[in-house]
Scaffold this motif. Structure first.
Motif, PDB file in Angstrom:
ATOM      1  N   LEU A   1      15.169  -0.881   2.334  1.00 26.56           N
ATOM      2  CA  LEU A   1      15.179   0.385   3.175  1.00 26.56           C
ATOM      3  C   LEU A   1      15.283   1.614   2.540  1.00 26.56           C
ATOM      4  N   TYR A   2      14.372   2.724   2.823  1.00 28.79           N
ATOM      5  CA  TYR A   2      14.494   3.995   1.997  1.00 28.79           C
ATOM      6  C   TYR A   2      14.803   5.168   3.258  1.00 28.79           C
ATOM      7  N   PRO A   3      15.211   6.152   3.032  1.00 31.29           N
ATOM      8  CA  PRO A   3      15.589   7.098   3.848  1.00 31.29           C
ATOM      9  C   PRO A   3      14.279   8.079   3.802  1.00 31.29           C
ATOM     10  N   GLY A   4      13.894   8.483   5.013  1.00 30.85           N
ATOM     11  CA  GLY A   4      12.871   9.328   5.202  1.00 30.85           C
ATOM     12  C   GLY A   4      13.126  10.653   5.668  1.00 30.85           C
ATOM     13  N   PRO A   5      12.557  11.560   6.134  1.00 32.69           N
ATOM     14  CA  PRO A   5      12.904  12.963   6.712  1.00 32.69           C
ATOM     15  C   PRO A   5      13.571  12.603   8.306  1.00 32.69           C
ATOM     16  N   GLY A   6      14.497  12.026   8.401  1.00 37.72           N
ATOM     17  CA  GLY A   6      15.083  11.750   9.685  1.00 37.72           C
ATOM     18  C   GLY A   6      15.022  10.516  10.173  1.00 37.72           C
ATOM     19  N   TYR A   7      14.119   9.470   9.345  1.00 34.05           N
ATOM     20  CA  TYR A   7      13.918   8.475  10.032  1.00 34.05           C
ATOM     21  C   TYR A   7      13.844   7.384   8.688  1.00 34.05           C
ATOM     22  N   PRO A   8      13.901   6.033   8.716  1.00 29.31           N
ATOM     23  CA  PRO A   8      13.822   5.262   7.577  1.00 29.31           C
ATOM     24  C   PRO A   8      12.370   4.797   7.301  1.00 29.31           C
ATOM     25  N   TYR A   9      12.253   4.056   6.065  1.00 30.31           N
ATOM     26  CA  TYR A   9      11.087   3.114   5.790  1.00 30.31           C
ATOM     27  C   TYR A   9      11.444   1.823   5.557  1.00 30.31           C
ATOM     28  N   ALA A  10      10.842   0.966   5.831  1.00 33.95           N
ATOM     29  CA  ALA A  10      11.114  -0.459   5.566  1.00 33.95           C
ATOM     30  C   ALA A  10      10.058  -0.597   4.292  1.00 33.95           C
ATOM     31  N   VAL A  11      10.173  -1.021   3.017  1.00 35.41           N
ATOM     32  CA  VAL A  11       9.355  -1.191   2.152  1.00 35.41           C
ATOM     33  C   VAL A  11       9.322  -2.478   1.517  1.00 35.41           C
ATOM     34  N   GLU A  12       8.318  -3.266   1.964  1.00 39.39           N
ATOM     35  CA  GLU A  12       8.111  -4.591   1.609  1.00 39.39           C
ATOM     36  C   GLU A  12       8.286  -5.028   0.121  1.00 39.39           C
ATOM     37  N   GLY A  13       8.969  -5.978  -0.626  1.00 35.63           N
ATOM     38  CA  GLY A  13       8.898  -6.356  -1.790  1.00 35.63           C
ATOM     39  C   GLY A  13       9.787  -7.524  -2.082  1.00 35.63           C
ATOM     40  N   PRO A  14      10.079  -8.040  -3.055  1.00 31.70           N
ATOM     41  CA  PRO A  14      10.493  -9.523  -3.386  1.00 31.70           C
ATOM     42  C   PRO A  14      12.208  -9.360  -3.058  1.00 31.70           C
TER      43      PRO A  14
ATOM     44  N   ARG B   1       5.205   5.767  -3.215  1.00 35.49           N
ATOM     45  CA  ARG B   1       6.084   7.010  -3.469  1.00 35.49           C
ATOM     46  C   ARG B   1       7.441   6.703  -3.407  1.00 35.49           C
ATOM     47  N   LEU B   2       7.831   5.945  -2.277  1.00 38.15           N
ATOM     48  CA  LEU B   2       9.194   5.602  -2.597  1.00 38.15           C
ATOM     49  C   LEU B   2       9.713   4.873  -3.463  1.00 38.15           C
TER      50      LEU B   2
END
Length: 142
Positions: free
Chosen positions: A45-58, A126-127
């Motif tokens: 989980l990464y922070p975004g501009p007021g909301y998060p992003y789930a980034v898939e990975g191992p 980017r994240l």
């Protein structure tokens, strides 16, 4: 239309759509049959501009809620959430992609197939390069 597209999958929400979040009241209140704590493994989980992003990975786990819409609200809700997340199938400008993934219910550990809005590939790259992971995997506990 693929078989998964034809299914009315529940949604795994992990940010502003979670119960108590500002978009929960706008989009989900009164339109769900069930909401229960769950987790998505294999994502950070990464922070975004007021909301998060789930980034898939191992590695990693994202904490959130499994939301099961009322059947009569499903199609309208799916369209509304796609608009909220600025998701259009195949659009290279997407911030999120809607993907079917297995999430695990906290109660009992049962896996459930659900729609998850994950960071689209350019955003995810980017994240991974410059972002800071939310170590707890929980947007509310950040």
């Amino acid at each position: 239309m693929t078989l998964v597209d034809a299914e009315h999958l529940p949604f795994f929400v992990y940010g502003t759509l979670r119960p108590g979040g500002p978009n929960h009241a706008r989009f989900l209140a009164g339109r769900t049959r069930a909401e229960e704590p769950a987790r998505l493994t294999g994502a950070a989980l990464y922070p975004g501009p007021g909301y998060p992003y789930a980034v898939e990975g191992p590695h990693g786990t994202v904490r959130g809620d499994l939301v099961t819409p009322l059947p009569e609200a499903y199609d309208d809700l799916l369209a509304a959430l796609d608009r909220l997340e600025e998701y259009a199938p195949g659009d290279p400008r997407n911030l999120y992609d809607r993907v079917a993934r297995d999430v695990v219910r906290d109660a009992g550990g049962t896996p459930v197939r659900a729609w998850v809005y994950v960071a689209a590939p350019p955003v995810a790259a980017r994240l991974r390069a410059r972002g800071v992971v939310i170590g707890s995997g929980d947007w509310w506990a950040r």
